[in-house]
Design a protein around this motif. Structure first.
Motif, PDB file in Angstrom:
ATOM      1  N   TRP A 151      12.413  -2.169  10.826  1.00 53.17           N
ATOM      2  CA  TRP A 151      11.117  -2.750  10.522  1.00 53.17           C
ATOM      3  C   TRP A 151      11.137  -3.367   9.138  1.00 53.17           C
ATOM      4  CZ3 TRP A 151       7.082   1.494  12.260  1.00 53.17           C
ATOM      5  CH2 TRP A 151       7.313   1.782  13.619  1.00 53.17           C
ATOM      6  N   MET A 152      10.325  -4.368   8.972  1.00 53.13           N
ATOM      7  CA  MET A 152      10.197  -4.989   7.656  1.00 53.13           C
ATOM      8  C   MET A 152       9.040  -4.290   6.955  1.00 53.13           C
ATOM      9  SD  MET A 152      11.886  -7.735   6.617  1.00 53.13           S
ATOM     10  CE  MET A 152      11.875  -8.903   5.290  1.00 53.13           C
ATOM     11  N   PRO A 153       9.292  -3.646   5.795  1.00 56.07           N
ATOM     12  CA  PRO A 153       8.175  -2.968   5.129  1.00 56.07           C
ATOM     13  C   PRO A 153       7.091  -3.968   4.734  1.00 56.07           C
ATOM     14  CG  PRO A 153      10.153  -2.971   3.764  1.00 56.07           C
ATOM     15  CD  PRO A 153      10.543  -3.553   5.078  1.00 56.07           C
ATOM     16  N   SER A 154       5.845  -3.503   4.713  1.00 57.97           N
ATOM     17  CA  SER A 154       4.751  -4.413   4.363  1.00 57.97           C
ATOM     18  C   SER A 154       4.634  -4.524   2.849  1.00 57.97           C
ATOM     19  CB  SER A 154       3.440  -3.915   4.949  1.00 57.97           C
ATOM     20  OG  SER A 154       2.894  -2.930   4.094  1.00 57.97           O
ATOM     21  N   LEU A 155       3.923  -5.540   2.417  1.00 52.76           N
ATOM     22  CA  LEU A 155       3.776  -5.803   0.985  1.00 52.76           C
ATOM     23  C   LEU A 155       2.451  -5.289   0.449  1.00 52.76           C
ATOM     24  CD1 LEU A 155       5.079  -9.483   0.850  1.00 52.76           C
ATOM     25  CD2 LEU A 155       6.316  -7.414   0.274  1.00 52.76           C
ATOM     26  N   ASN A 156       1.833  -4.345   1.157  1.00 55.71           N
ATOM     27  CA  ASN A 156       0.491  -3.942   0.754  1.00 55.71           C
ATOM     28  C   ASN A 156       0.443  -3.279  -0.613  1.00 55.71           C
ATOM     29  OD1 ASN A 156      -0.185  -4.827   3.302  1.00 55.71           O
ATOM     30  ND2 ASN A 156      -1.804  -3.307   3.491  1.00 55.71           N
ATOM     31  N   GLY A 157       1.618  -2.840  -1.120  1.00 57.09           N
ATOM     32  CA  GLY A 157       1.658  -2.285  -2.462  1.00 57.09           C
ATOM     33  C   GLY A 157       1.150  -3.260  -3.508  1.00 57.09           C
ATOM     34  N   ILE A 158       1.323  -4.558  -3.210  1.00 54.01           N
ATOM     35  CA  ILE A 158       0.889  -5.593  -4.147  1.00 54.01           C
ATOM     36  C   ILE A 158      -0.588  -5.449  -4.478  1.00 54.01           C
ATOM     37  CG2 ILE A 158       0.397  -8.067  -4.318  1.00 54.01           C
ATOM     38  CD1 ILE A 158       2.925  -8.623  -2.888  1.00 54.01           C
ATOM     39  N   PHE A 159      -1.383  -5.131  -3.443  1.00 56.76           N
ATOM     40  CA  PHE A 159      -2.828  -5.088  -3.655  1.00 56.76           C
ATOM     41  C   PHE A 159      -3.181  -4.004  -4.668  1.00 56.76           C
ATOM     42  CE2 PHE A 159      -2.343  -6.893   0.594  1.00 56.76           C
ATOM     43  CZ  PHE A 159      -3.011  -8.080   0.399  1.00 56.76           C
ATOM     44  N   GLY A 160      -2.529  -2.842  -4.522  1.00 57.97           N
ATOM     45  CA  GLY A 160      -2.767  -1.771  -5.470  1.00 57.97           C
ATOM     46  C   GLY A 160      -2.350  -2.188  -6.876  1.00 57.97           C
ATOM     47  N   ALA A 161      -1.160  -2.829  -6.965  1.00 55.63           N
ATOM     48  CA  ALA A 161      -0.638  -3.228  -8.262  1.00 55.63           C
ATOM     49  C   ALA A 161      -1.559  -4.232  -8.940  1.00 55.63           C
ATOM     50  CB  ALA A 161       0.761  -3.819  -8.095  1.00 55.63           C
ATOM     51  N   LEU A 162      -2.213  -5.069  -8.144  1.00 58.20           N
ATOM     52  CA  LEU A 162      -3.102  -6.082  -8.713  1.00 58.20           C
ATOM     53  C   LEU A 162      -4.523  -5.561  -8.889  1.00 58.20           C
ATOM     54  CD1 LEU A 162      -1.968  -9.271  -6.764  1.00 58.20           C
ATOM     55  CD2 LEU A 162      -1.449  -8.651  -9.116  1.00 58.20           C
ATOM     56  N   GLY A 163      -4.735  -4.312  -8.521  1.00 56.11           N
ATOM     57  CA  GLY A 163      -6.066  -3.746  -8.667  1.00 56.11           C
ATOM     58  C   GLY A 163      -7.050  -4.224  -7.612  1.00 56.11           C
ATOM     59  N   LEU A 164      -6.520  -4.671  -6.466  1.00 56.95           N
ATOM     60  CA  LEU A 164      -7.400  -5.146  -5.395  1.00 56.95           C
ATOM     61  C   LEU A 164      -7.516  -4.072  -4.320  1.00 56.95           C
ATOM     62  CD1 LEU A 164      -5.788  -8.669  -5.150  1.00 56.95           C
ATOM     63  CD2 LEU A 164      -8.055  -8.184  -6.057  1.00 56.95           C
ATOM     64  N   ALA A 165      -8.497  -4.255  -3.448  1.00 59.95           N
ATOM     65  CA  ALA A 165      -8.668  -3.297  -2.364  1.00 59.95           C
ATOM     66  C   ALA A 165      -7.480  -3.404  -1.409  1.00 59.95           C
ATOM     67  CB  ALA A 165      -9.966  -3.594  -1.620  1.00 59.95           C
ATOM     68  N   ASP A 166      -7.005  -2.258  -0.944  1.00 58.43           N
ATOM     69  CA  ASP A 166      -5.884  -2.251  -0.011  1.00 58.43           C
ATOM     70  C   ASP A 166      -6.431  -2.359   1.411  1.00 58.43           C
ATOM     71  OD1 ASP A 166      -3.481  -2.065   1.170  1.00 58.43           O
ATOM     72  OD2 ASP A 166      -3.145   0.051   0.708  1.00 58.43           O
ATOM     73  N   PRO A 167      -6.234  -3.500   2.081  1.00 58.99           N
ATOM     74  CA  PRO A 167      -6.808  -3.666   3.418  1.00 58.99           C
ATOM     75  C   PRO A 167      -6.026  -2.874   4.453  1.00 58.99           C
ATOM     76  CG  PRO A 167      -5.472  -5.555   2.867  1.00 58.99           C
ATOM     77  CD  PRO A 167      -5.430  -4.647   1.671  1.00 58.99           C
TER      78      PRO A 167
END
Lengths: 349, 416
Positions: free
Chosen positions: B185-201
């Motif tokens: 599987w290709m891991p998702s990039l949702n960590g970016i949202f946390g790093a940018l201080g955005l809501a994690d969808p």
């Protein structure tokens, strides 16, 4: 060359625009005017083809409208995009907007509805033609399933009793497990009456290519081939392509059997009406109406399938036109045998 | 000045096309008594809560990734003057084979993903290679053969899915290949949202986004900064001039189609590795054809294609909220259709302007420096820029070929 292609492409896009979404979707609030706060806000997500297919999707709409008539409430109706890639978004957005219950029409939602149902545990979901097991059995999902093979068996009995050439045909839209149930039931029904009758079964498109449900021209070619080869009655389970089957029947002096809704009533053309001997009814409308009724009563158990078969009149044969009135006794005999379990109808050909 | 003139068509044409499309569809809506401003407001309304808004962003990005790859695949061939309509078949076949191979093997994480990608690339390139071989050896038009091969590819994909590669239970309503194990599987990039201080969808952002960016940059470099890319563009602008300057036309056709097919092979992987984990009867179809529109709008330039893919994806997302608001969703299709038409018209206008200015510029340059073809007419549309030049032109067959003909001297001079 590039320009020619671009023009073709633009033309294609424009045509698609004409073909779909003729109606603005939501009837927001015009029904059940003074409905109480607890009147359901129903979300309806269509199969490809969308509203206006005079078949499957429209049958679901009829069910919702009947339910609104009885219980009040409103409905939002959503169609997926052309490649169906936004099915998950349809359900997510409906849930985000507070729609409850949400009804997905078509087995194609099986891939996505499980995840969405788990994301929104407080929303009640139902899927027409989808078993909850395929979606991972979430507690808030109900599968509305039909015994298509049982109804198709009766269609096979009717065809075998009525054929004069001892040769009938079956046209499937797309070679999927769902449509194979229609084929299996039909062939079993024909064989039960007379094993010597020849059945030609053919699909318009292979698995993975859904054009076969919406391609009347190819439906006509396939059916025409069967009539030319000597068949005199052809049963179709091909959605929107079925109109082509009726046209082929009218031109060849043959007869045809419709599917899903009472196509004698919906076809809108006397020349085609005359060839529609009967239709295998799949009462999506009843199932949807009943599900919404249960929801309003607070009776939806969830996490299980509801099966609509001959016994519960979820499937059956239409009698419009009176073409099969004379064989109704035979049909009833077989119907009883299926209900009592004396006849086991196969689900795979 | 020269840079501005070169950038003019690249940026101007698509922007002009989008504006024209917005105006036309606005008029259509007004004629249908739908308030166009209401429609545009809903299109830009991403949701109420931060989580919903980020979900909308993820939906747009996830849809844009395959569109971008499809646009690239088409554009590579366009730049060479080849029309690869076969992208559809190439990616469908590549995806199902890659899905089957990915499900059949067990490897450590990154290797597993790399193997799946390699298989997809090879299958895509192979299928496109058939087109190239037919064209090079038998002179078969790539348009005809690639359309025909689409049908064959879909047939083979159906056969493989229902036959040897079938992994789903016999009774399941959707036929699919076996699931790719988690290492593939290709891991998702949702960590970016946390790093940018955005809501994690809740929706997963495809990790394949990074691969697509790398592929886009690599192709931009390849096309604009290498000898191969130069030969490719030169062949697209003027085949006769290119072959006169020593480019092997047949080898270029073969290499270009292989490259186009290789990129096409990746189109299905964002969905496969990031979401579905298997190829099913419901796997997203039609991306190859959408890629043609995306490539046209992006003027065959990787950066332009990225914007075009995002625009198409943004429009596509609006389908759902429009329907919920009870507004006609067909507006989106009208906008997409008019964009494509407007791009074609704007390209043609830009071509004529460029040719006129090239004729004037060419005459002036000839008068000023006769015999020095390689340095003249820097501002002309047909200019191929030289191996190190910043090429922003090259809209494939339609625009450039005619303009290029007038520049034969330049091409030969620069290539020598």
């Amino acid at each position: 060359m590039t320009k020619a292609a671009a023009l073709l492409l633009a033309g294609g896009l424009a045509l698609t625009a004409c073909a779909s979404d003729e109606e603005p979707a939501a009837d927001g609030g015009d029904t059940g005017g003074g409905a109480a706060a607890d009147a359901p806000k129903i979300g309806l997500a269509f199969d490809t083809g969308g509203e206006g297919d005079r078949s499957f999707n429209d049958s679901a709409v009829a069910g919702v409208e009947a339910a609104i008539e009885a219980n009040g409430g409103t409905v939002a109706k959503l169609s997926p995009n052309d490649d169906g890639s936004n099915r998950a978004d349809l359900l997510t957005q409906l849930a985000d907007q507070g729609y409850d219950p949400i009804i997905a029409v078509g087995f194609a939602y099986s891939d996505v509805i499980g995840d969405i149902a788990e994301q929104y545990p407080d929303v009640t979901f139902a899927q027409v033609d989808g078993a909850v097991e395929d979606a991972g059995s979430p507690e808030n999902l109900t599968g509305l399933l039909f015994a298509e093979e049982e109804g198709s068996f009766l269609a096979g009995v009717a065809a075998a009793t009525k054929t004069e050439a001892d040769h009938v045909g079956f046209v499937g839209g797309v070679e999927t497990p769902l449509i194979q149930k229609f084929q299996a039931g039909f062939e079993a029904g024909v064989e039960a009456v007379n094993p010597d009758i020849q059945v030609d079964s053919q699909y318009i498109s292979p698995a993975g290519d859904f054009s076969g449900f919406n391609d009347p021209a190819r439906g006509k070619i396939v059916a025409q081939g069967m009539y030319d080869a000597g068949a005199d009655i052809v049963y179709h389970a091909a959605g929107g392509s079925g109109i082509g089957v009726f046209q082929a029947a009218a031109e060849s002096g043959g007869r045809a059997i419709g599917v899903d809704s009472d196509q004698y009533q919906t076809v809108d053309d006397p020349a085609l009406q005359a060839v529609i001997m009967t239709s295998m009814l799949k009462r999506v409308d009843n199932a949807v109406e009943q599900f919404i009724g249960n929801y309003v009563e607070g009776d939806v158990a969830g996490g299980e399938n509801q099966r609509f078969d001959l016994e519960s009149e979820g499937v059956g044969l239409s009698t419009s036109g009176g073409f099969i009135d004379d064989i109704q006794d035979d049909l009833d005999t077989y119907r009883e045998q299926i209900i009592s379990g004396d006849i086991e109808v196969p689900t795979t050909p | 000045m020269s840079a501005l003139r070169r950038l003019g068509p690249t940026v101007g044409v698509p922007v002009f096309a989008v504006l024209v499309a917005v105006v036309i569809s606005g008029l259509v809506m007004a004629a249908l008594q739908v308030n166009p401003f209401e429609v545009f407001r809903v299109m830009f309304d991403l949701g109420d809560t931060p989580s919903q808004q980020m979900t909308a962003v993820v939906v747009v990005l996830n849809r844009a990734v395959p569109l971008f790859l499809a646009g690239l695949a088409v554009a590579i061939a366009f730049r060479m003057g080849l029309f690869n309509i076969g992208v559809e078949g190439q990616y469908r076949l590549a995806t199902i084979v890659a899905a089957a191979v990915g499900a059949a093997v067990a490897l450590p994480g990154p290797l597993h993903v790399l193997l799946i990608m390699a298989v997809a690339v090879v299958v895509g390139a192979f299928w496109a290679g058939i087109v190239a071989v037919l064209k090079v050896t038998r002179g078969v038009s790539e348009v005809i053969s690639s359309i025909m091969l689409n049908f064959i590819a879909l047939g083979i994909a159906s056969f493989l899915l229902t036959g040897p590669f079938r992994g789903s239970e016999p009774g399941a309503s959707i036929i699919s290949t076996a699931d790719i194990p988690e290492s593939g599987w290709m891991p998702s990039l949702n960590g970016i949202f946390g790093a940018l201080g955005l809501a994690d969808p809740p929706r997963q952002l495809y990790g394949f986004l990074l691969v697509a960016v790398v592929v886009g940059v690599a192709l931009a470099v390849l096309l604009n900064r290498t000898r191969f890319g130069y030969d490719l563009r030169a062949s697209g602008l003027s085949p006769s001039a290119a072959s006169a300057s020593g480019v092997n036309a047949r080898a270029m056709v073969l290499k270009t189609m292989l490259l186009s097919g290789a990129v096409a092979g990746l189109i299905g992987l964002p969905d496969l590795l990031g979401d579905t984990r298997s190829y099913t009867t419901d796997f997203t179809a039609g991306l190859g054809f959408l890629g043609i529109a995306v490539a046209l709008l992006g003027r065959n330039n990787p950066l332009g294609i990225a914007f075009a893919a995002l625009l198409f994806s943004f429009l596509d997302r609006a389908l759902v909220p429009l329907q919920i608001e009870g507004l006609p969703a067909s507006v989106i299709t009208i906008i997409q259709g008019t964009i494509v038409l407007a791009v074609v018209i704007a390209n043609e206008v830009a071509r004529r302007i460029a040719r006129r200015s090239a004729e004037r510029g060419g005459a002036a340059a000839d008068a000023a420096a006769p015999g020095d073809g390689s340095t003249s007419t820097g501002q002309s549309a047909g200019d191929v820029g030289g191996p190190g030049g910043t090429d922003v032109q090259g809209t494939g067959a339609g625009v450039s070929r005619t303009a290029g003909a007038g520049q034969a001297d330049d091409t030969r001079g620069a290539g020598a």
